[in-house]
Structure formats: C-alpha cells, structure tokens
Design a protein around this motif. Sequence first.
Motif, mmCIF file in Angstrom:
data_model
loop_
_atom_site.group_PDB
_atom_site.id
_atom_site.type_symbol
_atom_site.label_atom_id
_atom_site.label_comp_id
_atom_site.label_asym_id
_atom_site.label_seq_id
_atom_site.Cartn_x
_atom_site.Cartn_y
_atom_site.Cartn_z
ATOM 1 N N ALA A 152 -97.223 9.722 22.450
ATOM 2 C CA ALA A 152 -97.262 10.236 23.822
ATOM 3 C C ALA A 152 -97.361 9.079 24.805
ATOM 4 O O ALA A 152 -97.947 8.035 24.493
ATOM 5 N N ILE A 153 -96.765 9.285 25.977
ATOM 6 C CA ILE A 153 -96.865 8.315 27.066
ATOM 7 C C ILE A 153 -97.339 9.069 28.301
ATOM 8 O O ILE A 153 -96.682 10.011 28.758
ATOM 9 N N LEU A 154 -98.494 8.673 28.807
ATOM 10 C CA LEU A 154 -99.114 9.344 29.950
ATOM 11 C C LEU A 154 -99.018 8.434 31.163
ATOM 12 O O LEU A 154 -99.563 7.329 31.157
ATOM 13 N N ILE A 155 -98.341 8.898 32.197
ATOM 14 C CA ILE A 155 -98.056 8.079 33.376
ATOM 15 C C ILE A 155 -98.783 8.640 34.593
ATOM 16 O O ILE A 155 -98.586 9.803 34.957
ATOM 17 N N ALA A 156 -99.616 7.823 35.221
ATOM 18 C CA ALA A 156 -100.263 8.194 36.484
ATOM 19 C C ALA A 156 -100.815 9.614 36.437
ATOM 20 O O ALA A 156 -100.487 10.468 37.248
ATOM 21 N N LYS A 205 -80.603 11.614 17.068
ATOM 22 C CA LYS A 205 -81.509 10.468 17.189
ATOM 23 C C LYS A 205 -82.917 10.911 17.591
ATOM 24 O O LYS A 205 -83.154 12.070 17.916
ATOM 25 N N LYS A 206 -83.841 9.970 17.541
ATOM 26 C CA LYS A 206 -85.248 10.258 17.865
ATOM 27 C C LYS A 206 -85.357 10.855 19.265
ATOM 28 O O LYS A 206 -84.825 10.300 20.221
ATOM 29 N N PRO A 207 -86.067 11.987 19.406
ATOM 30 C CA PRO A 207 -86.157 12.625 20.726
ATOM 31 C C PRO A 207 -87.249 12.045 21.630
ATOM 32 O O PRO A 207 -88.377 11.835 21.200
ATOM 33 N N LEU A 208 -86.856 11.787 22.872
ATOM 34 C CA LEU A 208 -87.802 11.422 23.930
ATOM 35 C C LEU A 208 -87.760 12.547 24.957
ATOM 36 O O LEU A 208 -86.685 12.889 25.455
ATOM 37 N N VAL A 209 -88.910 13.094 25.305
ATOM 38 C CA VAL A 209 -88.965 14.225 26.234
ATOM 39 C C VAL A 209 -89.763 13.822 27.476
ATOM 40 O O VAL A 209 -90.953 13.503 27.384
ATOM 41 N N PHE A 210 -89.099 13.824 28.635
ATOM 42 C CA PHE A 210 -89.736 13.470 29.904
ATOM 43 C C PHE A 210 -90.117 14.741 30.662
ATOM 44 O O PHE A 210 -89.294 15.659 30.819
ATOM 45 N N ILE A 211 -91.349 14.764 31.180
ATOM 46 C CA ILE A 211 -91.848 15.919 31.929
ATOM 47 C C ILE A 211 -92.374 15.432 33.280
ATOM 48 O O ILE A 211 -93.278 14.591 33.340
ATOM 49 N N ILE A 251 -93.400 12.293 27.118
ATOM 50 C CA ILE A 251 -93.645 11.385 28.228
ATOM 51 C C ILE A 251 -93.875 12.219 29.485
ATOM 52 O O ILE A 251 -92.977 12.917 29.952
ATOM 53 N N GLY A 252 -95.087 12.159 30.039
ATOM 54 C CA GLY A 252 -95.403 12.999 31.188
ATOM 55 C C GLY A 252 -95.968 12.223 32.352
ATOM 56 O O GLY A 252 -96.837 11.360 32.174
ATOM 57 N N HIS A 253 -95.483 12.551 33.543
ATOM 58 C CA HIS A 253 -95.974 11.918 34.770
ATOM 59 C C HIS A 253 -96.841 12.895 35.553
ATOM 60 O O HIS A 253 -96.432 14.034 35.809
ATOM 61 N N SER A 254 -98.041 12.467 35.937
ATOM 62 C CA SER A 254 -98.920 13.248 36.800
ATOM 63 C C SER A 254 -99.196 14.627 36.190
ATOM 64 O O SER A 254 -99.774 14.716 35.117
ATOM 65 N N LEU A 255 -98.768 15.713 36.834
ATOM 66 C CA LEU A 255 -98.916 17.046 36.246
ATOM 67 C C LEU A 255 -98.257 17.090 34.874
ATOM 68 O O LEU A 255 -98.787 17.701 33.939
ATOM 69 N N GLY A 256 -97.116 16.433 34.744
ATOM 70 C CA GLY A 256 -96.446 16.375 33.446
ATOM 71 C C GLY A 256 -97.317 15.722 32.387
ATOM 72 O O GLY A 256 -97.299 16.113 31.216
#
Length: 255
Positions: A105-109, A12-18, A82-87
């Motif tokens: 891309a999803i950029l969080i905080a 399935k479609k890949p979602l990658v969280f960092i 999908i990356g949070h802060s440094l990610g």
Amino acid sequence: MIHFISSPNKNKKPLVFIHGIASTSEIFIKQVKIFGKDYYVLSLDLPGFGKSEKLKKTSISNYAKEIYNFLISQNISKPILIGHSLGGMIVQKIITQHRNYAEAAILIATSSKFGSSDISWQNNFINSRLEPLNNGKKMKDIAYMAINNIIGPNKNKHVVQFAKKIMSSISEEAYREAIHSLIGFDLRDQLSLIKIPTLLISGQYDEQAPAKTMLSMSKKIKKSKYVQFKECGHLIHIEKSEIFNNTIKKFILNL
C-alpha cells in the motif's frame, strides 16, 4: 458501477490509484501513462465522482466496500493500492479489513483519523468547507481558492489550473457527501494490523494531513517506509510529480 481509466496491460502487476475529495480519476492520468508501461494501472472514480454511480449511503466504510467488491469483480488480485487523502483513508480501511488482499500500500497525504475527537471541531471543519456552497456558490467558484489553500508555497500555475479543472468537474452532491463521510473516521488502533509493506508520503507544508501525523502513523505500521517531500503541500502527486513517481517506482521495485 465503478468507472476507471487504465493502461492496457492486464497481465501485469496491478497498481490501483484512488483519489481524494477534490479530485477524480483524471488526477492520476500521468501516472496511468507512465506506470502503464510496466504495470496494469487503474485509476478509479470514487462512487458519485466522475462517471461512477453514487452510493445509496455514503461513508468511508461503504466507499471501501464498493471499491473492494469492484476489484474482486475485475479479478484484481494482490494489487498495490495507492490512495491520496480520502483515498488513503479508504485504502487503510481495505487493508485492515482484508489483510491478505493487497501486496502493498502507498498512503499519500492522508491520516488514520479525522481531525480532533471533539465533535464541535469536526462540525466546524465541515461547515467551513461547505459554507461557500451553502451561500450559493458553485464548485467552479470555490475550486481556485480551495486548491490554492492546500498546495505548497511554490504555486505552479499549471498545477493549480489542472487541479482546479478537475475539482470544478465534481458534482456538489458528491463533494458534500465525501466531506461528511470523514466524520468519525478513526483507524489509529488498527494500524498495527497492517502487515504488508506500506509507503507513507507526506508534504512539508501540508496542513490537511500534517507530516508529523503521517510520521506517527508510520511508526505503528510494521513494514512501513516514510518519506517527506520538501516545499510541498497536500497535492504531492502533482506538485512534485517527478519525485513522486520515482519514489513509487523505487518502493515497488524493492518489494
């Protein structure tokens, strides 16, 4: 080698969280379970964090290079990163260097630049974060205060305890090197190179990645969508997890 936790649906479609500096792959454990029903979800341990091997030389560029090479080695194509802060900084680095790689891309905080250009400001920031460790404290000693300082005014004890447990598990070396990796980071002039759909999520009370900073970033990215979460600090994905998950679902379904 990069360690990760994942859902079983490799077809399935890949979602990658960092994750960010004070976290590991475990911070996204709920997202792996929830999104894993419909997607192939990977939550990565940054090099030196969790069970991932450390880098010989730590920098945001080297984090990005290691993660990109790992994803290629795993035959992950057209992922949603999908990356949070440094990610989020790492995601920006990947999608500006490899412009046709990710679907979205999803950029969080996060930010496209580390603080002030004044090197003394940057040094003061780093020294303030590392001073407790320099004075002999351990990660578990500084975790509670650090987490309390970055979340919003509604300090849910379960959120604090969850984040504290994860931060306490990080090695002091990995934390120090990640803090130092921020020095000199500045991709403001490259945001216009991002041509893929990009969702930016900020927290109303986030002082680490202020809402106004992320709004400004969104205006430089052609296919961007900006969302601000009210009554929320830096740890958006666990402070407002239900709204966060629904926002991501809606964004992905509209790609």
